[in-house]
Design a protein around this motif. Structure first.
Motif, PDB file in Angstrom:
ATOM      1  N   SER A 163      46.842  49.214  36.989  1.00 19.26           N
ATOM      2  CA  SER A 163      45.994  49.264  35.979  1.00 19.26           C
ATOM      3  C   SER A 163      46.485  48.047  34.954  1.00 19.26           C
ATOM      4  O   SER A 163      45.777  47.406  34.415  1.00 19.26           O
ATOM      5  N   GLU A 164      47.870  48.332  34.946  1.00 18.02           N
ATOM      6  CA  GLU A 164      48.458  47.200  33.871  1.00 18.02           C
ATOM      7  C   GLU A 164      48.287  45.783  34.274  1.00 18.02           C
ATOM      8  O   GLU A 164      48.005  44.920  33.670  1.00 18.02           O
ATOM      9  N   ASN A 167      44.993  44.864  33.657  1.00 14.58           N
ATOM     10  CA  ASN A 167      44.724  44.475  31.997  1.00 14.58           C
ATOM     11  C   ASN A 167      45.217  42.904  32.035  1.00 14.58           C
ATOM     12  O   ASN A 167      44.619  42.357  31.202  1.00 14.58           O
ATOM     13  N   LYS A 170      43.354  40.292  33.205  1.00 18.96           N
ATOM     14  CA  LYS A 170      41.893  40.129  32.337  1.00 18.96           C
ATOM     15  C   LYS A 170      42.582  39.377  31.265  1.00 18.96           C
ATOM     16  O   LYS A 170      41.649  38.468  30.699  1.00 18.96           O
ATOM     17  N   ASP A 171      43.570  39.888  30.499  1.00 17.85           N
ATOM     18  CA  ASP A 171      43.954  38.896  29.448  1.00 17.85           C
ATOM     19  C   ASP A 171      43.955  37.410  29.870  1.00 17.85           C
ATOM     20  O   ASP A 171      43.852  36.800  28.930  1.00 17.85           O
TER      21      ASP A 171
END
Length: 259
Positions: A163-164, A167, A170-171
């Protein structure tokens, strides 16, 4: 009873051949049996007066009491012994018919007790074996539970890391898009501004670059190199703008060779 009969008696009672030979020789020396024949052709029938005689001879040959009782009982049933004894002997065996049956029954009861005792020991051993298996099973079960819990924790950790990473991706993608848009805007701005400036044909290179008039030659050269890198066609730059900037860059270097 002769030597052949004595030998066959001992063999039938389960005495080994070597022990039977030694016992027959001893009985012959002691006068308990007589020698007849000797050519090896033994008679198969036993000639014994009573059960007392049979008990005494078997005991003297080293046969156990329980085996003697069973053997004498069998011989009596097969007609190899004439009749039951009268009990007048020094071996302590009861030889009349009623007492003989009691002795046999006692022997049977002793055998039953021994069998029961052995069965109990065997059951105890089996129970210990089962307890050991159950203990191993419980140990293996605990280990499997611990491993399962550990795997669950590892899966949870991996999910969090995934999940990290998603993220972060995505960033990074968002940041990359923003940088790309800024770069596009910058290139467009440079193309428009420099095309306008190039039409003026000004020799004030610092002005074209948007630098201060007090900018040094090194600062001008550094700015040109940055623009050339951004506008280069290999970096998806505009070939026309690159040409203008490259021309001014070359002219600037030529004009400053003599300095």
């Amino acid at each position: 009873m002769n030597t052949d009969q004595a030998f066959d008696l001992l063999k039938d009672a389960g005495v080994t051949e070597s022990s039977s030979i030694q016992t027959v020789r001893r009985w012959l020396r002691e006068g308990k049996i007589k020698y007849e024949g000797g050519n090896g052709n033994r008679k198969t029938g036993y000639i014994m007066d009573d059960t007392d005689q049979a008990f005494e001879m078997l005991k003297d040959a080293g046969v156990t009491e329980s085996n003697s009782v069973q053997t004498v009982r069998r011989w009596l049933g097969e007609g190899k012994i004439k009749y039951a004894g009268n009990g007048k002997r020094n071996t302590g065996y009861i030889s009349d018919e009623t007492a003989s049956k009691l002795a046999i029954n006692d022997s049977i009861n002793q055998n039953k007790d021994e069998i029961i005792h052995r069965l109990k020991l065997k059951i105890q051993a089996q129970e210990k074996h089962i307890e050991g298996i159950e203990e191993l099973h419980e140990t293996a079960k605990r280990i499997l539970i611990q491993q399962r819990d550990m795997f669950k924790k590892e899966v949870a950790i991996l999910k969090n890391e995934k999940s990290e990473l998603q993220n972060e991706s995505k960033d990074l993608l968002k940041e990359n898009i923003e940088l790309r848009n800024e770069l596009i805007k910058l290139k467009e701005k440079i193309r428009n501004n420099y095309m306008i400036d190039s039409t003026i044909q000004s020799n004030d290179y610092s002005e074209k670059l948007g630098l201060s008039k007090m900018a040094s030659d090194k600062e001008v050269l550094a700015e040109y190199k940055g623009l050339l890198k951004i506008t280069h066609p290999d970096h998806n730059g505009n070939a026309k703008v690159f040409h203008y900037i490259k021309t001014d860059y070359d002219n600037f270097r030529k004009s400053n060779k003599g300095k």
